[in-house]
Design an enzyme around this catalytic site. Sequence first.
Site, mmCIF file in Angstrom:
data_model
loop_
_atom_site.group_PDB
_atom_site.id
_atom_site.type_symbol
_atom_site.label_atom_id
_atom_site.label_comp_id
_atom_site.label_asym_id
_atom_site.label_seq_id
_atom_site.Cartn_x
_atom_site.Cartn_y
_atom_site.Cartn_z
ATOM 1 N N ASP A 60 0.744 -1.118 -0.023
ATOM 2 C CA ASP A 60 0.050 0.165 0.057
ATOM 3 C C ASP A 60 0.766 1.379 0.110
ATOM 4 O O ASP A 60 1.591 1.529 0.938
ATOM 5 C CB ASP A 60 -0.941 -0.068 1.260
ATOM 6 C CG ASP A 60 -1.773 1.079 1.447
ATOM 7 O OD1 ASP A 60 -1.661 2.011 0.293
ATOM 8 O OD2 ASP A 60 -2.896 1.298 2.086
ATOM 9 N N ASP A 62 0.541 4.375 -0.137
ATOM 10 C CA ASP A 62 0.205 5.775 0.382
ATOM 11 C C ASP A 62 0.735 5.944 1.604
ATOM 12 O O ASP A 62 0.643 5.087 2.775
ATOM 13 C CB ASP A 62 -1.376 5.755 0.556
ATOM 14 C CG ASP A 62 -2.366 5.585 -0.791
ATOM 15 O OD1 ASP A 62 -1.900 6.341 -1.795
ATOM 16 O OD2 ASP A 62 -3.078 4.828 -1.126
ATOM 17 N N ARG A 152 -21.732 3.938 19.199
ATOM 18 C CA ARG A 152 -21.369 2.799 18.762
ATOM 19 C C ARG A 152 -20.884 3.305 17.346
ATOM 20 O O ARG A 152 -21.410 3.300 16.471
ATOM 21 C CB ARG A 152 -22.219 1.558 18.646
ATOM 22 C CG ARG A 152 -22.448 1.123 20.004
ATOM 23 C CD ARG A 152 -23.441 -0.395 19.550
ATOM 24 N NE ARG A 152 -24.380 0.175 18.828
ATOM 25 C CZ ARG A 152 -24.855 -0.598 17.563
ATOM 26 N NH1 ARG A 152 -23.957 -0.929 16.994
ATOM 27 N NH2 ARG A 152 -26.040 -0.118 17.071
ATOM 28 N N ARG A 199 -18.551 11.919 0.520
ATOM 29 C CA ARG A 199 -17.832 10.480 0.351
ATOM 30 C C ARG A 199 -18.007 10.099 -1.083
ATOM 31 O O ARG A 199 -16.819 9.577 -1.458
ATOM 32 C CB ARG A 199 -18.593 9.546 1.633
ATOM 33 C CG ARG A 199 -18.178 9.769 2.890
ATOM 34 C CD ARG A 199 -17.117 8.960 3.553
ATOM 35 N NE ARG A 199 -15.864 8.755 2.996
ATOM 36 C CZ ARG A 199 -15.137 8.254 1.994
ATOM 37 N NH1 ARG A 199 -15.850 7.077 1.348
ATOM 38 N NH2 ARG A 199 -13.864 8.653 1.265
ATOM 39 N N ASP A 203 -14.544 9.926 -3.456
ATOM 40 C CA ASP A 203 -14.164 8.455 -3.910
ATOM 41 C C ASP A 203 -14.309 8.613 -5.554
ATOM 42 O O ASP A 203 -13.322 7.896 -6.375
ATOM 43 C CB ASP A 203 -15.209 7.441 -3.412
ATOM 44 C CG ASP A 203 -14.958 7.001 -2.148
ATOM 45 O OD1 ASP A 203 -13.776 7.347 -1.558
ATOM 46 O OD2 ASP A 203 -15.873 6.326 -1.347
ATOM 47 N N LYS A 212 -5.519 11.775 -9.712
ATOM 48 C CA LYS A 212 -4.381 11.102 -10.018
ATOM 49 C C LYS A 212 -3.567 12.090 -11.132
ATOM 50 O O LYS A 212 -2.482 12.257 -11.267
ATOM 51 C CB LYS A 212 -4.458 9.867 -10.333
ATOM 52 C CG LYS A 212 -5.019 9.149 -9.215
ATOM 53 C CD LYS A 212 -5.044 7.334 -9.740
ATOM 54 C CE LYS A 212 -5.425 6.380 -8.734
ATOM 55 N NZ LYS A 212 -6.991 6.692 -8.295
#
Length: 240
Positions: A60, A62, A152, A199, A203, A212
Amino acid sequence: MTGESAMPLPHAIADAASAVSPESTTDVEVATAGNLLDPTRRIFVNRNLRFDRIRLIGFDMDYTLATYVKRNMEELAFRMTAEHLVRVLGYPEELLELAYDPSFVVRGLAVDKRLGNIIKMNGHNHVGRVYHGRRELGKEERRETYRTVKIRLSANRYHRIDTLFALPEAQLFADIVELYENKLHVAEVAYWKLFDDIRMAIDECHRNGVLKEVVKADLGRFIAPDPLLQPSGLVDVCPL
């Protein structure tokens, strides 16, 4: 992983490493001298690894092999997410005027999507601080809101801010709540949908390649070069 329980290096490697003088040798020279690294740059394990049985190793990259310039990466994600919300999802143009503030959010927080809050808790899930937009709730308001709530973090109502990549989305969420309620005077903000849209937008910026492309076009602005990657032949690998 490091710690007192880490296994010692094999004797041959340990002896060779001890022969290298840190005062007279650079990190790159150490890396190229028998593939040895300074102990502070090594990876230690707490169990035996059978390399003869390992066929594939993945990384990974990152914040490991690719060390991002944190402020620039976060600001880019913040800006591109806001642009996606406006251009694709029809959010108000005022979002494009929002500025990224790297000092407002840190890892370890959580977003309460039901109430539009960003909360900070201790190890016993006691809520110690709450922000609604950019306004910090006072003690009595905070207690009234969360005193009887059993939190929670695995529930859909909450979203953990537990990675560096989550910081821009939490910042943008707080800023949009502030914008809607105190400047645009939106009567009722759908906090849950707002956060889910953020979100999805961030994404999508990663998935469709637009983020990128910006990074690859200016690697020096977004990637901090590590000279120890070059001897391993990884200098030309795209970090994204």
